[in-house]
Each structure stands twice: as structure tokens, then as C-alpha cells.
Design an enzyme around this catalytic site. Structure first.
Site, mmCIF file in Angstrom:
data_model
loop_
_atom_site.group_PDB
_atom_site.id
_atom_site.type_symbol
_atom_site.label_atom_id
_atom_site.label_comp_id
_atom_site.label_asym_id
_atom_site.label_seq_id
_atom_site.Cartn_x
_atom_site.Cartn_y
_atom_site.Cartn_z
ATOM 1 N N TYR A 49 5.322 2.633 -6.153
ATOM 2 C CA TYR A 49 5.761 2.531 -4.752
ATOM 3 C C TYR A 49 5.940 3.918 -4.113
ATOM 4 O O TYR A 49 6.074 4.016 -2.901
ATOM 5 C CB TYR A 49 7.098 1.782 -4.628
ATOM 6 N N LYS A 74 9.541 0.128 -12.599
ATOM 7 C CA LYS A 74 8.425 -0.454 -13.353
ATOM 8 C C LYS A 74 7.441 0.617 -13.815
ATOM 9 O O LYS A 74 7.209 1.611 -13.109
ATOM 10 C CB LYS A 74 7.695 -1.482 -12.485
ATOM 11 N N HIS A 105 4.614 -3.282 -15.309
ATOM 12 C CA HIS A 105 4.278 -3.784 -13.976
ATOM 13 C C HIS A 105 3.185 -4.868 -13.995
ATOM 14 O O HIS A 105 3.268 -5.849 -13.257
ATOM 15 C CB HIS A 105 3.838 -2.618 -13.083
#
Length: 275
Positions: A49, A74, A105
């Protein structure tokens, strides 16, 4: 921890948290501040992210004690053979000594590395860098491989789940193995195709709640944990106000009947995503 549930390893996790996918470092600082003030105690991020440093800054400046906040991150696919370094990098960006939960993930079965990665997560847990370990987007065959090879069952499986894509078979399988299911995109990325449904709007009107609140409540009553993503203060506050009403069995079934097996994200069987 209010509105939390015990996992297989004895640790507790809040049933509802804030997801920060697609939010910038700047945006997450404000969003997390709003969330913590509203009563959220779970923040869900991931290395891919690219906002872990923003999450870390938000946690650093907030007055809620570290031990009262559940932080999940993750392991990205390209780091499955480099778990220790990836975890240390995440902790450094987050300015934390440990994670409450660390997830693989995606399984990326074509790489054939997720079992080795799982062994490294087990070591990280034994070393105190992570309190709980789990997976994301794993199917039963992937989880069975982990259990057979290590004897350690993931405490959680974070999957795409919403009224249009309910993954009942996978959810039931996880429940049978005492693995908690946590939904990403619990509102189907903005509620498109759900919020305008008459079945949902009529339930919302009855309880004087929003369609989003009705859907989140449905998840909770179907034993699914949720991490709705938002950077809008009013929505962040609204999304946690779901513990003061309860849907009837008939209303739950009405939402069950919206299922179309309509996946919005990648398929775990062939997703590679190494970039």
C-alpha cells in the site's frame, strides 16, 4: 477490547477496523486520527500500500496506548523469499517494535514459496516480532498445505467478501477450522450494485441507518470481521456505528440472496502481482 473476538492462538482482534488501501501517507494520518477518536482499535495496512510510514506517524502522534491498538500488515508477493527483511522494513516504517498480526498477502501458487514464507512467519512469531500470524486470499488447498507442512494453522484469512461475492464455501471451510474470516472490500468498493437495492434501502430506513451500516452489520452477524476503507471523516465515524442494532434472520437472508459470485479483485489461483 470492546467488540472483539478471540482467535485460535488466544489473542483478541477487534471485529471492525479501518482499512487504508489506496490512501496516501498524508491521507492516512488524518483518517487514523479520526478513526481512533471514533473508537476504532484496528488498523489494517500492507507493505504494497506504500503508506506504512503514514500509519506509523499517525500512531506516534496519537494518545491511544500502543497495546490498545491492533496493527496488521502484510508480506508482499515478491518478498515471500525475504520475509525477515520485509518484516523488519515494515516495522521500521511503522515505527513499531512488533505487529499484532502479519499476513501473507497472496498465495501466488505459481511461485511455490508460500509454505517457506509461512515457516518464516512462525519464526517471527516465536521471536516476538509478530503476535499473531495469518493469511490473505488463501484457498483451502493453500491453507491445508501450510497446516500439513508446519502444524501451525493461520488464525485469520482475509478475503474479498461482500453481498455480491459471499464466498460461502470458503467461509464455512475456515469456520470449520477455527480460522476467522476478515472481509476486504466488505462494501464492494463503494457499495455499487448493493446500496441502491430496494431490499437494502428498506432495511436501512427501518433502523434509521445507512445502507453501508446495514451491510457491515450483516457481515458481523455472519461472523465476518470487517475493515472498511475510507478517508472521509463522516464515513469513518458512520462505519463503526453498527453495534447498536441487530438484523433479523429474515433480513440477513434478504442480503444473502444478493449473492452473484461477482469477484471484483484478482483470483488467488492465478494472481502473481510481483511489481
Amino acid at each position: 477490547m470492546t467488540n472483539s473476538i478471540k482467535m485460535l492462538d488466544g489473542n483478541s482482534i477487534p471485529k471492525l477496523g479501518l482499512g487504508v488501501w489506496q490512501a496516501s501517507n498524508e491521507q492516512v494520518v488524518e483518517a487514523i486520527s479520526t478513526a481512533l477518536d471514533a473508537g476504532y482499535r484496528l488498523i489494517d495496512t500492507a507493505s504494497v500500500y506504500a503508506n506504512e510510514s503514514g500509519v506509523g506517524e499517525a500512531l506516534r502522534v496519537n494518545k491511544v496506548a500502543r497495546e490498545d491498538i491492533f496493527v496488521t500488515s502484510k508480506l508482499w508477493n515478491s518478498d515471500q523469499n525475504n520475509v525477515q527483511q520485509a518484516l523488519e522494513d515494515s516495522l521500521s516504517r511503522l515505527q513499531l517494535d512488533y505487529l499484532d498480526c502479519y499476513l501473507i498477502h497472496w498465495p501466488v501458487p505459481s511461485l511455490g514459496q508460500y509454505s517457506k514464507a509461512w515457516e518464516e512467519l512462525i519464526k517471527a512469531q516465536q521471536n516476538g516480532l509478530v503476535k499473531s500470524i495469518g493469511v490473505s486470499n488463501f484457498l483451502p488447498e493453500h491453507i491445508e498445505t501450510l497446516i500439513q507442512q508446519t502444524g501451525v494453522t493461520p488464525v485469520i484469512n482475509q478475503i474479498e467478501k461482500h453481498p455480491l461475492f459471499q464466498q460461502k464455501t470458503l467461509s464455512d471451510w475456515c469456520a470449520k477450522h477455527n480460522i476467522l474470516v476478515q472481509a476486504w472490500s466488505p462494501l464492494a468498493q463503494g457499495g455499487q450494485g448493493i446500496f441502491e437495492q430496494q431490499q437494502v434501502t428498506s432495511i436501512a430506513n427501518k433502523y434509521q441507518k445507512s445502507p453501508a451500516q446495514v451491510v457491515l452489520r450483516w457481515h458481523l452477524q455472519r461472523n465476518t470481521l470487517v475493515i472498511p476503507k475510507s478517508i472521509t471523516a463522516s464515513r469513518i465515524i458512520e462505519n463503526i456505528q453498527v453495534f447498536d442494532f441487530e438484523l433479523t434472520a429474515a433480513e440477513l437472508k434478504t442480503i444473502d440472496d444478493l449473492n452473484k459470485d461477482q469477484r471484483l479483485g484478482p483470483d488467488p489461483l492465478d494472481f502473481v502481482g510481483l511489481d
